[in-house]
Design an enzyme around this catalytic site. Structure first.
Site, PDB file in Angstrom:
ATOM      1  N   HIS A  19       0.835  -1.200   0.000  1.00  0.00           N
ATOM      2  CA  HIS A  19       0.000   0.000   0.000  1.00  0.00           C
ATOM      3  C   HIS A  19       0.872   1.253   0.000  1.00  0.00           C
ATOM      4  O   HIS A  19       0.609   2.207  -0.742  1.00  0.00           O
ATOM      5  CB  HIS A  19      -0.924   0.028   1.229  1.00  0.00           C
ATOM      6  CG  HIS A  19      -1.938  -1.059   1.259  1.00  0.00           C
ATOM      7  ND1 HIS A  19      -2.110  -1.866   2.360  1.00  0.00           N
ATOM      8  CD2 HIS A  19      -2.845  -1.474   0.337  1.00  0.00           C
ATOM      9  CE1 HIS A  19      -3.087  -2.729   2.115  1.00  0.00           C
ATOM     10  NE2 HIS A  19      -3.539  -2.513   0.895  1.00  0.00           N
ATOM     11  N   LYS A  43     -18.443  -6.346   6.668  1.00  0.00           N
ATOM     12  CA  LYS A  43     -17.147  -6.998   6.713  1.00  0.00           C
ATOM     13  C   LYS A  43     -16.487  -6.708   8.051  1.00  0.00           C
ATOM     14  O   LYS A  43     -16.263  -5.557   8.401  1.00  0.00           O
ATOM     15  CB  LYS A  43     -16.290  -6.450   5.568  1.00  0.00           C
ATOM     16  CG  LYS A  43     -15.179  -7.323   5.129  1.00  0.00           C
ATOM     17  CD  LYS A  43     -14.554  -6.715   3.878  1.00  0.00           C
ATOM     18  CE  LYS A  43     -13.369  -7.521   3.434  1.00  0.00           C
ATOM     19  NZ  LYS A  43     -12.702  -6.893   2.300  1.00  0.00           N
ATOM     20  N   ARG A  92      -1.557  -6.353  -8.161  1.00  0.00           N
ATOM     21  CA  ARG A  92      -0.427  -7.203  -7.807  1.00  0.00           C
ATOM     22  C   ARG A  92      -0.145  -8.228  -8.890  1.00  0.00           C
ATOM     23  O   ARG A  92       0.985  -8.528  -9.200  1.00  0.00           O
ATOM     24  CB  ARG A  92      -0.699  -7.939  -6.494  1.00  0.00           C
ATOM     25  CG  ARG A  92      -0.823  -7.030  -5.317  1.00  0.00           C
ATOM     26  CD  ARG A  92      -1.314  -7.778  -4.121  1.00  0.00           C
ATOM     27  NE  ARG A  92      -2.650  -8.284  -4.407  1.00  0.00           N
ATOM     28  CZ  ARG A  92      -3.597  -8.466  -3.515  1.00  0.00           C
ATOM     29  NH1 ARG A  92      -3.349  -8.215  -2.255  1.00  0.00           N
ATOM     30  NH2 ARG A  92      -4.779  -8.910  -3.849  1.00  0.00           N
ATOM     31  N   SER A 130      -3.115  -7.844   2.642  1.00  0.00           N
ATOM     32  CA  SER A 130      -3.415  -7.722   4.071  1.00  0.00           C
ATOM     33  C   SER A 130      -3.803  -9.069   4.660  1.00  0.00           C
ATOM     34  O   SER A 130      -3.417  -9.404   5.786  1.00  0.00           O
ATOM     35  CB  SER A 130      -4.533  -6.702   4.289  1.00  0.00           C
ATOM     36  OG  SER A 130      -4.106  -5.418   3.932  1.00  0.00           O
TER      37      SER A 130
END
Length: 162
Positions: A19, A43, A92, A130
Site C-alpha cells: 500500500h 465486513k 499485484r 493484508s
C-alpha cells in the site's frame, strides 16, 4: 473536478508495504493522494476503522500531500465529493485485474467523469496482501518485511504474541 487529487480506496486492514508503495508512487503523479478507508459494516475487520486511520495517519504524518479519511457508500460519490476524478488502484497480479476491471467499468458507468488508474505494485510487493500478512502474523511468523514497524507492533499486540 480536480485532476491533481487521486483517491486510493481500500480496507487497509492492515496497511502493508505494498500500500505504501502505491501511495508513494501515486504522489509522483498527483499533488494529493487521499487514502480512503472503506467503511463496510458487513465486513468484520481485524482493526477497527479508527485504529486503521490512526495507524495510517501516524505513518504518513510527515507528508502534507497525503490525506487519510473514511467513507461509506458509493466510491464514485465520495470521489466527486472530494472534487477529484481519479481512483488509484494497485494491481499485484493478473488475478487482481478481472475484479478490478469490473469495478472500474461499473464506476465509469455510474459516473463517467471518474477514471480509474491502475498501477502495478513493485515486484517486491507483488505477493503482499493484508490477508496473507494477517495470517502469517496470527501464526507467529515474521511480518517485519511486509509491513511498517508500527503495523507489525499493532499486529503482535492484536494477536497477543508478547
Amino acid at each position: 473536478m480536480n485532476r491533481h487529487i487521486a483517491i486510493y480506496p481500500g480496507s487497509f486492514d492492515p496497511l502493508t508495504n505494498g500500500h505504501l508503495d502505491i501511495i508513494s508512487r501515486g504522489l509522483e503523479i498527483f499533488d494529493t493522494v487521499v487514502v480512503a478507508v472503506a467503511c463496510n459494516n458487513e465486513k468484520k475487520g481485524l482493526f477497527s476503522i479508527t485504529e486503521r486511520i490512526d495507524m495510517i495517519n501516524q505513518l504518513v504524518a510527515d507528508n502534507p500531500r497525503i490525506q487519510v479519511e473514511t467513507f461509506s457508500g458509493l466510491l464514485v460519490d465520495y470521489v466527486v465529493s472530494k472534487k477529484a476524478r481519479v481512483i488509484l488502484r494497485g494491481l499485484r497480479a493478473v488475478t487482481d485485474f478481472e475484479f478490478e476491471f469490473q469495478l472500474a467499468q461499473m464506476n465509469r458507468t455510474v459516473c463517467e467523469q471518474v477514471e480509474t488508474l491502475f498501477m502495478m505494485t513493485s515486484p517486491e510487493c507483488a505477493y503482499l496482501s493484508s490477508s496473507i500478512v494477517k495470517e502469517v502474523g496470527r501464526l507467529k511468523g515474521d511480518i517485519s518485511k511486509f509491513v511498517p514497524p508500527l503495523v507489525a507492533e499493532k499486529l503482535i499486540d492484536k494477536f497477543g504474541h508478547r
